[in-house]
Design a protein around this motif. Structure first.
Motif, PDB file in Angstrom:
ATOM      1  N   GLU A   7       5.801   3.237  -1.264  1.00  0.00           N
ATOM      2  CA  GLU A   7       6.907   2.423  -1.723  1.00  0.00           C
ATOM      3  C   GLU A   7       8.143   3.268  -1.858  1.00  0.00           C
ATOM      4  O   GLU A   7       8.069   4.439  -2.176  1.00  0.00           O
ATOM      5  CB  GLU A   7       6.557   1.793  -3.076  1.00  0.00           C
ATOM      6  N   TYR A   9      11.940   3.946  -3.649  1.00  0.00           N
ATOM      7  CA  TYR A   9      12.556   3.774  -4.964  1.00  0.00           C
ATOM      8  C   TYR A   9      13.359   2.486  -4.968  1.00  0.00           C
ATOM      9  O   TYR A   9      14.177   2.247  -4.093  1.00  0.00           O
ATOM     10  CB  TYR A   9      13.445   4.986  -5.263  1.00  0.00           C
ATOM     11  N   GLU A  45       1.313  -1.111  -7.379  1.00  0.00           N
ATOM     12  CA  GLU A  45       2.726  -1.024  -7.009  1.00  0.00           C
ATOM     13  C   GLU A  45       3.610  -0.850  -8.241  1.00  0.00           C
ATOM     14  O   GLU A  45       4.557  -0.062  -8.240  1.00  0.00           O
ATOM     15  CB  GLU A  45       3.147  -2.261  -6.227  1.00  0.00           C
ATOM     16  N   SER A  46       3.290  -1.563  -9.304  1.00  0.00           N
ATOM     17  CA  SER A  46       4.048  -1.435 -10.552  1.00  0.00           C
ATOM     18  C   SER A  46       3.942  -0.012 -11.100  1.00  0.00           C
ATOM     19  O   SER A  46       4.945   0.583 -11.527  1.00  0.00           O
ATOM     20  CB  SER A  46       3.523  -2.451 -11.570  1.00  0.00           C
ATOM     21  N   LYS A  49       5.998   2.368  -8.849  1.00  0.00           N
ATOM     22  CA  LYS A  49       7.429   2.276  -9.134  1.00  0.00           C
ATOM     23  C   LYS A  49       7.772   2.954 -10.457  1.00  0.00           C
ATOM     24  O   LYS A  49       8.824   3.589 -10.578  1.00  0.00           O
ATOM     25  CB  LYS A  49       7.875   0.821  -9.136  1.00  0.00           C
ATOM     26  N   ASP A  52       7.775   6.610  -9.773  1.00  0.00           N
ATOM     27  CA  ASP A  52       8.943   6.931  -8.967  1.00  0.00           C
ATOM     28  C   ASP A  52      10.203   6.947  -9.832  1.00  0.00           C
ATOM     29  O   ASP A  52      11.060   7.821  -9.690  1.00  0.00           O
ATOM     30  CB  ASP A  52       9.080   5.932  -7.822  1.00  0.00           C
ATOM     31  N   THR A  53      10.309   6.005 -10.748  1.00  0.00           N
ATOM     32  CA  THR A  53      11.453   5.977 -11.656  1.00  0.00           C
ATOM     33  C   THR A  53      11.474   7.219 -12.532  1.00  0.00           C
ATOM     34  O   THR A  53      12.533   7.836 -12.722  1.00  0.00           O
ATOM     35  CB  THR A  53      11.417   4.704 -12.523  1.00  0.00           C
TER      36      THR A  53
END
Length: 153
Positions: A7, A9, A45-46, A49, A52-53
């Motif tokens: 994924e 950002y 996925e959550s 993310k 990644d954040t």
């Protein structure tokens, strides 16, 4: 060619991409991966993310987030790779998991990297989709030359 898992950002697209055109593949186009739904993909996925954040914000939890995104044996990667395997089994199409590489010691050191899982050769002659410099078909992993050592231009 296969599918890629990972994924970007801040994205609203599916985390699954076509290996030929690199376009997003909507989840409804895939067989459900667990309990006739996609809950495992959505929760993965959550978490992806969120990690990644953390690494993008470069403050609280940066090392944790980066570790989860870049190590083949992190809890995030283990879950993601299990999902990739289920997609491969149900569709018959190889599905690859992306490992982020943000920093390195130099271009030559990066090019000499081995697959972190099997220690095999995985450097590609040409980057796949202009992004992926590494591909291990046995482990179904993809990665990039570290962003910190990439030449610009």
């Amino acid at each position: 060619m296969g599918r890629f898992w990972g994924e970007k950002y801040v994205s609203l697209e599916s985390p699954i991409r076509c290996g030929d055109c690199f376009g997003g593949i909507p989840l409804y186009r895939l067989p459900a991966t667990r309990d006739d739904e996609y809950g495992d993909i959505i929760t993965w996925e959550s978490d992806y993310k969120a990690c990644d954040t953390l690494q993008m914000n470069c403050s609280t939890g940066e090392r944790f987030g980066l570790s989860q995104l870049s190590k083949h044996d992190s809890s995030l990667a283990i879950r993601g790779r299990e999902i990739c395997n289920r997609i491969t089994v149900t569709t018959g199409i190889p599905t690859y998991y992306y490992l982020l590489k943000s920093s390195g010691k130099g271009l030559k050191a990066e090019q000499a990297r081995k697959c972190p899982s099997c220690k095999g050769e995985w450097l590609l002659q040409e980057p796949l989709h202009g992004l992926f410099n590494f591909q291990c078909d046995g482990c179904r992993l993809l990665s990039n030359i570290a962003w910190s050592v990439r030449s610009i231009g």
